[in-house]
Design a protein around this motif. Structure first.
Motif, PDB file in Angstrom:
ATOM      1  N   SER A  32       0.848  -1.195   0.000  1.00 32.48           N
ATOM      2  CA  SER A  32       0.000   0.000   0.000  1.00 32.48           C
ATOM      3  C   SER A  32       0.874   1.232   0.000  1.00 32.48           C
ATOM      4  O   SER A  32       1.942   1.247   0.598  1.00 32.48           O
ATOM      5  CB  SER A  32      -0.903   0.000   1.246  1.00 32.48           C
ATOM      6  N   ARG A  33       0.427   2.292  -0.655  1.00 29.98           N
ATOM      7  CA  ARG A  33       1.209   3.519  -0.615  1.00 29.98           C
ATOM      8  C   ARG A  33       0.611   4.477   0.407  1.00 29.98           C
ATOM      9  O   ARG A  33       1.308   5.114   1.168  1.00 29.98           O
ATOM     10  CB  ARG A  33       1.228   4.158  -2.008  1.00 29.98           C
ATOM     11  N   ARG A  34      -0.744   4.556   0.383  1.00 23.98           N
ATOM     12  CA  ARG A  34      -1.412   5.479   1.297  1.00 23.98           C
ATOM     13  C   ARG A  34      -1.229   5.043   2.745  1.00 23.98           C
ATOM     14  O   ARG A  34      -1.038   5.869   3.627  1.00 23.98           O
ATOM     15  CB  ARG A  34      -2.902   5.528   0.967  1.00 23.98           C
ATOM     16  N   SER A  35      -1.295   3.722   2.973  1.00 28.16           N
ATOM     17  CA  SER A  35      -1.242   3.215   4.347  1.00 28.16           C
ATOM     18  C   SER A  35       0.043   2.424   4.592  1.00 28.16           C
ATOM     19  O   SER A  35       0.028   1.419   5.282  1.00 28.16           O
ATOM     20  CB  SER A  35      -2.450   2.318   4.615  1.00 28.16           C
ATOM     21  N   LEU A  36       1.142   2.924   4.018  1.00 29.84           N
ATOM     22  CA  LEU A  36       2.417   2.219   4.173  1.00 29.84           C
ATOM     23  C   LEU A  36       2.735   1.985   5.641  1.00 29.84           C
ATOM     24  O   LEU A  36       3.191   0.910   6.042  1.00 29.84           O
ATOM     25  CB  LEU A  36       3.536   3.045   3.528  1.00 29.84           C
ATOM     26  N   GLY A  37       2.480   3.015   6.465  1.00 31.34           N
ATOM     27  CA  GLY A  37       2.791   2.888   7.878  1.00 31.34           C
ATOM     28  C   GLY A  37       1.972   1.799   8.548  1.00 31.34           C
ATOM     29  O   GLY A  37       2.499   1.001   9.319  1.00 31.34           O
ATOM     30  N   VAL A  38       0.675   1.759   8.240  1.00 31.83           N
ATOM     31  CA  VAL A  38      -0.180   0.755   8.876  1.00 31.83           C
ATOM     32  C   VAL A  38       0.256  -0.649   8.468  1.00 31.83           C
ATOM     33  O   VAL A  38       0.333  -1.557   9.293  1.00 31.83           O
ATOM     34  CB  VAL A  38      -1.655   0.993   8.515  1.00 31.83           C
ATOM     35  N   ILE A  39       0.550  -0.842   7.181  1.00 27.38           N
ATOM     36  CA  ILE A  39       0.987  -2.170   6.717  1.00 27.38           C
ATOM     37  C   ILE A  39       2.302  -2.557   7.387  1.00 27.38           C
ATOM     38  O   ILE A  39       2.477  -3.686   7.842  1.00 27.38           O
ATOM     39  CB  ILE A  39       1.136  -2.203   5.184  1.00 27.38           C
ATOM     40  N   SER A  40       3.255  -1.585   7.443  1.00 34.48           N
ATOM     41  CA  SER A  40       4.528  -1.869   8.108  1.00 34.48           C
ATOM     42  C   SER A  40       4.282  -2.223   9.564  1.00 34.48           C
ATOM     43  O   SER A  40       4.898  -3.133  10.109  1.00 34.48           O
ATOM     44  CB  SER A  40       5.459  -0.660   8.054  1.00 34.48           C
ATOM     45  N   GLY A  41       3.372  -1.470  10.200  1.00 39.28           N
ATOM     46  CA  GLY A  41       3.068  -1.727  11.599  1.00 39.28           C
ATOM     47  C   GLY A  41       2.419  -3.081  11.813  1.00 39.28           C
ATOM     48  O   GLY A  41       2.760  -3.803  12.741  1.00 39.28           O
ATOM     49  N   MET A  42       1.477  -3.452  10.933  1.00 37.57           N
ATOM     50  CA  MET A  42       0.807  -4.757  11.057  1.00 37.57           C
ATOM     51  C   MET A  42       1.807  -5.890  10.902  1.00 37.57           C
ATOM     52  O   MET A  42       1.803  -6.846  11.667  1.00 37.57           O
ATOM     53  CB  MET A  42      -0.264  -4.909   9.969  1.00 37.57           C
ATOM     54  N   THR A  43       2.667  -5.762   9.886  1.00 39.84           N
ATOM     55  CA  THR A  43       3.663  -6.812   9.652  1.00 39.84           C
ATOM     56  C   THR A  43       4.602  -6.893  10.842  1.00 39.84           C
ATOM     57  O   THR A  43       4.875  -7.977  11.360  1.00 39.84           O
ATOM     58  CB  THR A  43       4.449  -6.517   8.372  1.00 39.84           C
ATOM     59  N   GLY A  44       5.115  -5.721  11.273  1.00 43.38           N
ATOM     60  CA  GLY A  44       6.014  -5.703  12.413  1.00 43.38           C
ATOM     61  C   GLY A  44       5.354  -6.253  13.667  1.00 43.38           C
ATOM     62  O   GLY A  44       5.936  -7.048  14.401  1.00 43.38           O
ATOM     63  N   GLY A  45       4.104  -5.830  13.895  1.00 48.80           N
ATOM     64  CA  GLY A  45       3.368  -6.335  15.054  1.00 48.80           C
ATOM     65  C   GLY A  45       3.170  -7.835  14.957  1.00 48.80           C
ATOM     66  O   GLY A  45       3.285  -8.563  15.944  1.00 48.80           O
ATOM     67  N   GLY A  46       2.876  -8.309  13.741  1.00 49.53           N
ATOM     68  CA  GLY A  46       2.711  -9.746  13.530  1.00 49.53           C
ATOM     69  C   GLY A  46       3.957 -10.515  13.922  1.00 49.53           C
ATOM     70  O   GLY A  46       3.880 -11.633  14.419  1.00 49.53           O
ATOM     71  N   GLY A  47       5.125  -9.897  13.690  1.00 45.23           N
ATOM     72  CA  GLY A  47       6.373 -10.540  14.082  1.00 45.23           C
ATOM     73  C   GLY A  47       6.398 -10.805  15.575  1.00 45.23           C
ATOM     74  O   GLY A  47       6.750 -11.895  16.028  1.00 45.23           O
ATOM     75  N   ASN A  48       6.001  -9.798  16.339  1.00 50.63           N
ATOM     76  CA  ASN A  48       6.008  -9.967  17.791  1.00 50.63           C
ATOM     77  C   ASN A  48       4.931 -10.924  18.262  1.00 50.63           C
ATOM     78  O   ASN A  48       5.145 -11.676  19.220  1.00 50.63           O
ATOM     79  CB  ASN A  48       5.833  -8.609  18.471  1.00 50.63           C
ATOM     80  N   VAL A  49       3.763 -10.922  17.589  1.00 47.27           N
ATOM     81  CA  VAL A  49       2.716 -11.886  17.954  1.00 47.27           C
ATOM     82  C   VAL A  49       3.252 -13.299  17.787  1.00 47.27           C
ATOM     83  O   VAL A  49       3.046 -14.165  18.634  1.00 47.27           O
ATOM     84  CB  VAL A  49       1.448 -11.683  17.102  1.00 47.27           C
ATOM     85  N   GLY A  50       3.974 -13.512  16.683  1.00 55.23           N
ATOM     86  CA  GLY A  50       4.579 -14.820  16.447  1.00 55.23           C
ATOM     87  C   GLY A  50       5.497 -15.217  17.595  1.00 55.23           C
ATOM     88  O   GLY A  50       5.489 -16.361  18.044  1.00 55.23           O
TER      89      GLY A  50
END
Lengths: 213, 513
Positions: free
Chosen positions: B388-406
């Protein structure tokens, strides 16, 4: 004949393997030493301040000659089961080279089999001794530094005559104050930066306004 | 007629200003660098790189500063193995939501302010580690210190804002990898600082407390550097750009919506949980594993544990570089295949790690495993900037957060209590990696294709995909111009084979201004 040789050879190998691993089993040791320590049951001592006196001697009811191999006595401070629970780094193992019950040495003295009088030592509890419940155990070592006998202040179940030591906290008022000051500085400086940014932003937009108009 | 789009108006007024900005590296139409020069500190691109990786490194050092000193701390605080395990889970769970929040914050106020704020607000937790006196307070300081791991998201966002698609993979890989290095470096730094302080004369239980001032102070300094020397975008800072109208203010709810409604973000969050999450889990358990299973000294086990994290120096950037190289030839499809292959192989190695019984083979397998799992992390962030370009931050945050959930889930299932021995837990973790990497097959970009399918037969372009995030009203206002430029620059993700045949003849290469 050949099978006897094989059995003998493997027996020898096993003994050598045992010495390789330094694996004296605690269950193979005899309780030959009488050890007493000054703390009473349930007493709470402070690390760095209080002292422990230990006294040890060979149990005189045992047949003579049992201490012929004893060369050194090491007296150690050992963790009681309640302080070992859920702490695998203090785990008891029958193989003494892997046993972690007794990690603090109180004193080490050479042993003279001919001198039957009891020996004693007064020990100031070190400042690095952690808060836990303890008992005292003495090991007898032979000339190869292998355990050959032991004695302890508690019973076999390690449930009687245990005492507690309160370790030092390591905290200092100066550390507490520094933490608070640095933390406050950290947060306050953030807001100072915000304020500066806002002022710069206002100045920039007023300049832009002038350019546009 | 005076109705000009505010963005366009400001652009033409300040157009002279921004066009006159001379960059020392070649740039594309968004002024993002098209070259990645590791040893330069030129403003603003490479300077942003160095500021972001150093600050992220310091956050990792602080978050994992306690584990190497645990033999001292656990005696001082009378901790049990359960207390230590709980604190380990807490240290990585704080960042789960912090990373998502950080993503949104970057979209709204920019990576510079977002990361510096987080770093300065978590520094107190590190300072207060020196005054704790119980298992509860130990858990709390590790929990709050762990929030600082959300600077990962601002690092990736910042790199994606400063570097052009052909090099964004390696920029993200180097900054993420060199930051993660902190997890390994701290296993060497903290014991060293501790013994220095103890040798000067402090008692053992005081020396470790003093030692924590070092990572805390370093963390604070990196935040100040970001605020003083950093810049959000090649054209300037968010605040100034917003006030001057060059960066239109976006709506929080829209940004969030376009982020969470993009299924690719969720798939990447899951798969990242099984490369980065696994890395965090290993950081927490590997020293104990070697200590217990092979009866090593704690010092030796710590060095082996450090080498796992230190592989990040080249393995994660390597993943980013491979992702970029594969994309040149095969486009986005190549990036997806590379990620799936690398992460699946890491899973296989993890299974083997739990099964080997000899120390030297175990260390070798662990190092090869670390290279592949960290490269997979690097490759994931070669794909994230394009979701996503508009929500780059949210996508980065979701992916990064997913890392910690794992990391949280894996530690809770396999490494809490004594249901599984550590070696069995490691093998089962490997199986879970392989299973949770399969969803990459489901990621499909209509303009580029997916693992098993080519681009859509309806000839969807990059513009269609990225402008799909803006409705017609917003497009009338001109809010979508940045996405337009990005779409243009991202045609490189078609790969070399298709590039010549599908692009119109009169379009020039992406480096036109």
């Amino acid at each position: 004949m050949a099978s006897y040789k094989v059995v003998a050879a493997s027996f020898l190998l096993c003994c050598l393997v045992q010495t390789c691993y330094g694996g004296v089993l605690f269950s193979s040791l005899e309780r030959t030493i009488d050890v007493t320590a000054s703390p009473k049951e349930g007493q709470v001592l402070s690390a760095g301040v209080d002292k422990i006196s230990v006294t040890w001697a060979l149990n005189n009811t045992l047949p003579s000659g049992i201490d012929s191999t004893y060369k050194t006595i090491k007296v150690k401070l050992c963790y009681a089961p309640v302080s070992q629970r859920d702490r695998p780094w203090r785990k008891m193992e029958n193989n003494l080279s892997r046993d972690k019950t007794c990690q603090q040495k109180i004193v080490s003295k050479p042993y003279d089999a001919s001198n039957k009088t009891s020996q004693s030592f007064e020990w100031i509890i070190g400042r690095d001794i952690p808060t836990a419940t303890y008992f005292v155990r003495a090991y007898a070592y032979d000339q190869n530094d292998m355990e050959v006998g032991y004695g302890q202040t508690t019973n076999d179940k390690k449930s009687t005559n245990l005492f507690e030591i309160n370790g030092v906290t390591g905290k200092h008022t100066s550390l507490d104050i520094s933490s608070v000051c640095f933390s406050a500085f950290s947060v306050v400086s953030l807001f100072v930066f915000f304020y500066i940014e806002k002022r710069k932003g206002k100045a920039a937009s007023s300049v832009e306004q002038k350019v546009i108009t | 007629m005076e109705v000009e789009h505010p963005a366009a108006a400001a652009e033409s007024n300040n157009g002279n200003q921004s066009q006159e900005q001379k960059f020392s590296v070649p740039v594309d139409s968004e002024n993002k660098a098209t070259e990645f020069r590791l040893l330069s500190i030129s403003k603003p691109h490479m300077r942003a790189f160095h500021l972001s990786w150093i600050s992220f490194f310091s956050c990792f050092v602080s978050s994992f500063a306690a584990p190497p000193l645990l033999p001292i701390i656990r005696d001082n605080l009378n901790l049990t193995a359960t207390d230590i395990g709980n604190a380990g889970v807490a240290s990585v769970s704080g960042a789960v939501f912090a990373r998502v929040a950080m993503g949104t914050a970057c979209d709204l106020v920019g990576p510079r302010l977002a990361s510096a704020s987080l770093i300065l607000l978590t520094a107190p937790a590190v300072y207060f580690t020196s005054v704790i006196n119980s298992a509860t307070s130990y858990l709390l300081v590790r929990f709050f210190t762990g929030f600082s791991l959300a600077t990962f998201v601002s690092t990736q966002f910042w790199m994606s804002s400063m570097f052009s698609p052909p090099v964004v993979g390696r920029a993200n890989g180097f900054s993420g990898g060199w930051g993660n290095l902190g997890g390994g470096a701290t296993q060497l730094i903290m014991p060293l600082v501790f013994s220095l302080i103890r040798d000067i004369g402090a008692a053992q239980f005081t020396a470790w407390r003093i030692a924590f001032f070092v990572p805390a102070f370093f963390q604070m300094l990196t935040a100040f550097s970001i605020l003083i020397f950093g810049q959000d975008m090649p054209d300037g800072n968010f605040q100034r750009l917003k006030k001057a109208g060059e960066k239109p203010k976006d709506e929080f709810s829209k940004v969030l919506f376009h982020g969470v409604s993009n299924y690719r973000g969720w798939i990447l969050a899951l798969t990242y949980g099984y490369c980065f999450g696994v890395e965090l889990t290993i950081d927490n358990i590997i020293a104990e594993y070697f200590y217990d299973r092979f009866n090593l000294k704690l010092h030796t086990a710590g060095i082996i544990a450090a080498s796992f994290g230190l592989a990040n120096l080249f393995s994660r950037p390597g993943g980013g570089i491979v992702s970029d190289a594969v994309s040149k030839r095969f486009g986005m499809r190549g990036r997806l295949w590379a990620l799936w292959l690398c992460q699946t192989f890491a899973g296989v190695l993890c299974i083997i790690l739990g099964l080997v019984g000899s120390l030297s083979v175990s260390v070798v397998v662990m190092i090869i495993f670390s290279v592949f799992v960290q490269a997979a992390c690097g490759m994931t962030f070669g794909i994230v900037p394009f979701v996503s370009r508009r929500s780059l931050g949210v996508i980065s945050g979701m992916t990064g957060g997913g890392g910690n959930v794992g990391a949280v889930v894996t530690q809770l299932i396999f490494f809490k209590g004594s249901r599984f021995s550590k070696e069995r837990g490691i093998t089962l973790m490997g199986v879970m990696i392989i299973i949770c990497t399969l969803p990459i097959c489901l990621i499909y970009f209509p303009q580029w294709g997916g693992m098993f399918f080519g681009p859509s037969s309806e000839k969807v372009t990059e513009e269609d995909y990225y402008l799909g995030e803006w409705n017609s009203k917003e497009q009338e206002k001109g809010s979508h111009h940045a996405s337009l430029k990005f779409a243009d620059n991202s045609v490189s993700e078609r790969g070399r084979r298709l590039n010549a045949s599908t692009r119109p003849a009169d379009e020039s290469t992406p480096t036109h201004v």
